[in-house]
Design a protein around this motif. Sequence first.
Motif, PDB file in Angstrom:
ATOM      1  N   ASP A 118      10.946   7.649  10.947  1.00 59.46           N
ATOM      2  CA  ASP A 118      11.206   7.853   9.518  1.00 59.46           C
ATOM      3  C   ASP A 118      10.976   7.084   8.287  1.00 59.46           C
ATOM      4  OD1 ASP A 118      12.963  10.133  10.580  1.00 59.46           O
ATOM      5  OD2 ASP A 118      14.632   8.905  10.774  1.00 59.46           O
ATOM      6  N   THR A 119      10.546   5.843   8.678  1.00 57.65           N
ATOM      7  CA  THR A 119      10.017   4.948   7.993  1.00 57.65           C
ATOM      8  C   THR A 119       8.475   5.214   7.631  1.00 57.65           C
ATOM      9  OG1 THR A 119      11.379   3.185   8.687  1.00 57.65           O
ATOM     10  CG2 THR A 119       9.463   2.325   7.560  1.00 57.65           C
ATOM     11  N   LEU A 120       7.701   5.513   8.659  1.00 56.41           N
ATOM     12  CA  LEU A 120       6.263   5.934   8.744  1.00 56.41           C
ATOM     13  C   LEU A 120       6.384   7.411   8.923  1.00 56.41           C
ATOM     14  CD1 LEU A 120       4.958   3.123  10.740  1.00 56.41           C
ATOM     15  CD2 LEU A 120       4.939   2.939   8.246  1.00 56.41           C
ATOM     16  N   GLU A 121       6.598   8.065   7.847  1.00 57.46           N
ATOM     17  CA  GLU A 121       6.962   9.721   7.826  1.00 57.46           C
ATOM     18  C   GLU A 121       5.604  10.329   7.924  1.00 57.46           C
ATOM     19  OE1 GLU A 121       9.487  13.086   6.084  1.00 57.46           O
ATOM     20  OE2 GLU A 121       9.638  11.193   5.118  1.00 57.46           O
ATOM     21  N   ILE A 122       5.163  10.933   8.884  1.00 55.46           N
ATOM     22  CA  ILE A 122       3.735  11.812   8.874  1.00 55.46           C
ATOM     23  C   ILE A 122       3.816  12.787   8.038  1.00 55.46           C
ATOM     24  CG2 ILE A 122       2.180  12.806  10.340  1.00 55.46           C
ATOM     25  CD1 ILE A 122       3.054  11.153  12.738  1.00 55.46           C
ATOM     26  N   GLY A 123       2.790  12.909   7.318  1.00 57.94           N
ATOM     27  CA  GLY A 123       2.829  14.154   6.279  1.00 57.94           C
ATOM     28  C   GLY A 123       2.969  13.575   4.981  1.00 57.94           C
TER      29      GLY A 123
END
Length: 240
Positions: A51-56
């Motif tokens: 959630d912190t490093l949200e892909i997209g």
Amino acid sequence: MRFPLAGLAAAALLATAVAHAAPPKAPAAPAPAPAAAAIPDGKDQFSTMLDTLEIGSPLPQLPDCADHRTPDGKDVTAYCVELRGDGVMRQVGVPRDKRPVFMDGPRLVAFVDGNALVGLIVPTDGIRSQDAAAQSLSARYGKPFRQESEDMKDKSGRPFKSIHAGWMRKPLTVELYTIPDTPSEGTIELLLPQARALMANRDAEVAKSLAPPPASAPAAKKDAKKEKPAPAKPVNPGSW
């Protein structure tokens, strides 16, 4: 089984990260172990990290890891980014209290297209925690579209079984596997199609660098007559 050269290169990049980490700027007393961060109800640390490093989404603005190392220089104290890199593959530091138990080491590799985060490669400790990794992935993405137990051998020839599994939440594809010959190292790939294209380009670059030097002109002409190159195969997400 597919083991992309770019994925293996990313594993090598992570393996050498500690050796190149800058020492702390000034000596300091050992810091106390950080308290466990509060995890939202129904989420594990893996989901919280994603959630912190949200892909997209755009890659978050992260500080330089040189300013957020532990006193021994081997870990990081906050989400951060190593400034080394080519802009496509970037090392992102994840503090101990924010990373999942099966993540091996404090860094993962992020694939960036422009400013968009289009993929992550998360190193794992292989067969030692592959069950926990598979359970965490299933909790987030549902039942895998394919899962196999594969017979492998380590470098000394001893057999072991590894999980090779894939999940899909279009357009994202996720794959869990163990590095060949090295049961203590594994990888989770979380990739959008743009990341697969970047990896394919990197695979081509690596293959080109490993190829033998071109033959002389007459020999090259003879080889060209004997064999025509096969057309490139399209990328097929959701399979291996």
